[in-house]
Design an enzyme around this catalytic site. Structure first.
Site, PDB file in Angstrom:
ATOM      1  N   ASP A  97      37.173  37.683  32.410  1.00 27.59           N
ATOM      2  CA  ASP A  97      38.433  37.501  32.655  1.00 27.59           C
ATOM      3  C   ASP A  97      39.411  37.449  31.189  1.00 27.59           C
ATOM      4  OD1 ASP A  97      40.726  37.051  34.691  1.00 27.59           O
ATOM      5  OD2 ASP A  97      41.048  35.223  33.538  1.00 27.59           O
ATOM      6  N   GLU A 133      38.027  42.687  31.644  1.00 26.03           N
ATOM      7  CA  GLU A 133      39.162  42.870  32.449  1.00 26.03           C
ATOM      8  C   GLU A 133      40.484  42.846  31.394  1.00 26.03           C
ATOM      9  OE1 GLU A 133      42.334  40.879  35.334  1.00 26.03           O
ATOM     10  OE2 GLU A 133      41.304  39.816  33.647  1.00 26.03           O
TER      11      GLU A 133
END
Length: 678
Positions: A401, A430
């Site tokens: 993330d 990401e």
């Protein structure tokens, strides 16, 4: 030492130059940041290596691509001169196993080709005939003496030497014996090479197939099996109930099931539905606000179960042919154990409070970002321990993330340190961020990256982007296309209806080898929170019971799902190896600017596997147009024709260079065509 006797190396060192070598070998490609990072491929993935190779004068020059395996063994592959005027040579690289490889290009003088060229002119003109034939015999004798061959291979050349010196034969007959196809083939396969000059070695990392190819399916484990009672109170799903969803995911032929964070969720500053600041005791909070009194990144949320339950989930996924990817989100809720134990790992503001995450105008009061500059050694060690916990429980893929909000050098260290013991671990970034950061994260070790695909909707945008990701950047960055995520629901997807969901999934699944779908995509979940490009009642902040059973045969909503379409896309991907590669994409022209066309081609066991994709990007309108194919890109001549078999509908057409197409609302939005030669 006088100026005249100084070595070339010493003189060039003073001039801040490196020795060029006897045969210049320049501009070796691919090469990542001058060799600072490795070129990447997976096992059996072919890619082109090119270089500029030349020499002075008129003697023949040649080039060889040398592949060096992790154990030091070498394979020599011939290169081809594709542009004599530009001295541009190309070869094909391919590795049969994982590990740290390298390749280099060797330029060399080719005495046989030099003699062959000169002799063919002079003997025909009856100039220096005897001398030229003798020189040819001596070159071939050198080839026998200096290059290792089997007795049978050497005999081909010995016969040529005998014929070249046979004065009873006419000169042209002797020349033809020295340049026969058999001799030519032997000298090309095992050439005599003079003044061999190597380029610098290019580092090359060869990884397992999943680093390039795979279909991902994302779930929030707590939603799988979650349900409300008659009073509206929720019961969380668990890892055991989430495992019951795995057969349906596997039946759709996905390869990876990706879990959002499974850790305890903070209670301090917990967010309510739709990212509101007010919450009730029943609100589960965001799984990205990690940590509470129950533990941190190395713990499992009590509502989800135990490590035994997690192990059972991984085992069931493996039984069904699925790999498990786990979200690694390096941020902490205010009540994460690290906040109390290591307050120095965070940023303290002037008023003594710890800074929470912000991306103005957005505020994330439930999340404290780590400050890697305060105690990098301590944070590095703690994160490495966390990663090891999940590796020990069977995780070999991490979806990271927001890696662009952490130091790049940290990721470089972490990925390398993990790879030293677990080279099969894969990292997906990401990184919805600026190109420089996205590309650098790939260079330092991330095998895959999210991309700007979700925001590329017009044909010119998609063509430009597909050329970019399949071009030079493909040497180190592997894109993963996601039409939507739990954070992203673009206006195109909000208003395009089922057709938009079908065509964006089809493009994502066929344009690049790795793509992903967020749970609920098959239900066309397209309602956005007002003022935001993300879903209303977002699963990040609340449970979502999708009532999957109602979509199954016999259910009241049976058939109201795109699951069969996704299954078909994944079946096509598995059946066609050309879709497993990235660098083999070609764009084709369509007269209508709203229709995109591209193809992929790969040769497997001597046969071409070719797929053509034609997509109407307008989800609201049926469009008719003409498709103009680049026939050589399909492995054909301009006048060839073939049977175009649509793998979605089963229809077939007789296609050539120019073809009528019709796509849209009252038919299919996308053709996925398998090329079948007559």
């Amino acid at each position: 030492m006088t100026e005249s006797t100084r070595t070339a190396e010493a003189v060039l060192a003073r001039a801040h130059q490196r020795p060029l070598g006897r045969i210049p070998v320049l501009s070796v490609r691919p090469r990542v940041d001058c060799g600072a990072a490795p070129v990447k491929s997976v096992v059996q993935e072919e890619f082109e290596v090119s270089a500029t190779v030349f020499r002075e004068g008129h003697d023949a020059v040649n080039a060889t691509l040398v592949l060096t395996a992790p154990d030091g063994t070498e394979e020599h592959r011939p290169m081809t001169l594709v542009s004599a005027g530009l001295d541009h040579w190309v070869g094909r690289a391919c590795a049969g196993r994982t590990g740290t490889w390298s390749f280099r290009v060797e330029g060399w003088s080719d005495p046989y080709r030099t003699w062959e060229h000169d002799a063919s002119i002079k003997v025909a003109a009856e100039v220096d005939t005897a001398l030229m034939l003798e020189e040819g015999a001596r070159v071939v004798e050198r080839a026998i003496a200096e290059v290792e061959r089997t007795p049978e291979q050497a005999q081909v050349l010995r016969d040529a030497v005998t014929a070249l010196r046979d004065n009873t034969r006419p000169p042209m007959v002797r020349l033809e014996a020295g340049t026969s196809p058999e001799v030519e083939r032997e000298m090309a396969t095992r050439p005599l090479r003079d003044v061999v000059t190597p380029s610098a070695p290019v580092p090359w990392l060869v990884e397992r197939d999943r680093a390039l190819y795979g279909a991902w399916y994302e779930i929030f484990p707590r939603s799988e099996g979650a349900h409300q009672d008659e009073h509206g109170r929720w019961t969380s799903g668990t890892l055991r109930t989430a495992a019951q969803r795995l057969p349906a995911i596997a039946q759709m032929e996905f390869d990876v099931v990706y879990l959002t964070p499974v850790h305890p969720i903070g209670r301090v500053n917990r967010k309510g539905p739709n990212n509101t600041l007010e919450h009730t005791p029943e609100d589960p909070g965001s799984p990205y606000a990690i940590g509470s009194v129950e533990g941190g990144h190395d713990a499992i949320h009590p509502d989800l179960g135990t490590f035994a339950d997690f192990d059972a989930f991984v085992a069931e996924a493996e039984r069904l042919g699925l790999e498990v990817a786990l979200d690694l989100a390096l941020q902490c809720a205010p009540d994460h154990p690290w906040v109390k134990e290591h307050p120095e790992w965070f940023t303290t503001r002037a008023d003594g409070s710890i800074a929470y995450a912000e991306n103005p105008p957005k505020k994330y009061q439930d999340i404290y970002p780590l400050n890697f500059d305060n105690d990098p050694e301590g944070i590095y060690a703690a994160v490495r321990d966390v990663v090891q916990v999940w590796i020990d429980h069977g995780v070999r893929i991490f979806r990271v993330d927001n890696p662009h909000t952490k130091p790049v050098e940290f990721w470089q260290w972490l990925i390398a340190d993990v790879a030293a013991d677990y080279p099969d671990v894969i990292w997906l970034a990401e990184a919805f961020t600026r190109p420089a950061m996205m590309h650098t994260l790939a260079k330092v070790g991330f095998q895959q990256s999210y991309t700007y695909f979700a925001w590329r909707n017009a044909r010119w945008e998609l063509e430009e982007y597909l050329r970019e990701v399949s071009g030079e950047a493909a040497a180190y960055m592997r894109p993963s296309f996601w039409p939507t995520t739990h954070d992203i629901l673009t206006p195109y997807m909000q208003y395009g209806g089922p057709n938009a969901f079908r065509l964006r999934a089809a493009i994502a699944a066929t344009a690049v080898p790795s793509y992903g779908i967020y749970a609920g995509y098959e239900l066309v979940e397209n309602v956005a929170r007002p003022g935001a490009e993300e879903q209303i009642d977002n699963e990040k902040y609340q449970y979502k019971d999708r009532k999957w059973a109602e979509r199954e045969p016999g259910g009241r909503k049976a058939g109201q799902t795109l699951a069969p379409y996704l299954k078909r896309l994944n079946e096509i991907r598995r059946a066609h190896p050309c879709l497993h590669w990235l660098r083999n994409l070609a764009i084709h022209h369509v007269d209508d600017e709203n229709i995109l066309a591209y193809s992929k081609r790969r040769t497997v066991d001597g046969r071409d596997d070719v797929i053509i994709v034609v997509a109407n990007l307008d989800p609201h309108t049926t469009r008719e147009s003409w498709l103009h194919l680049d026939m050589p890109a399909l492995g054909m001549t301009w006048h060839d024709s073939f049977l175009a078999h649509d793998l979605i509908t089963g229809d077939s057409w007789h296609w050539g260079e120019h073809n009528y197409i019709r796509l849209g609302r009252d038919t299919e939005p996308v053709h996925i065509v398998h090329v079948r030669r007559f």
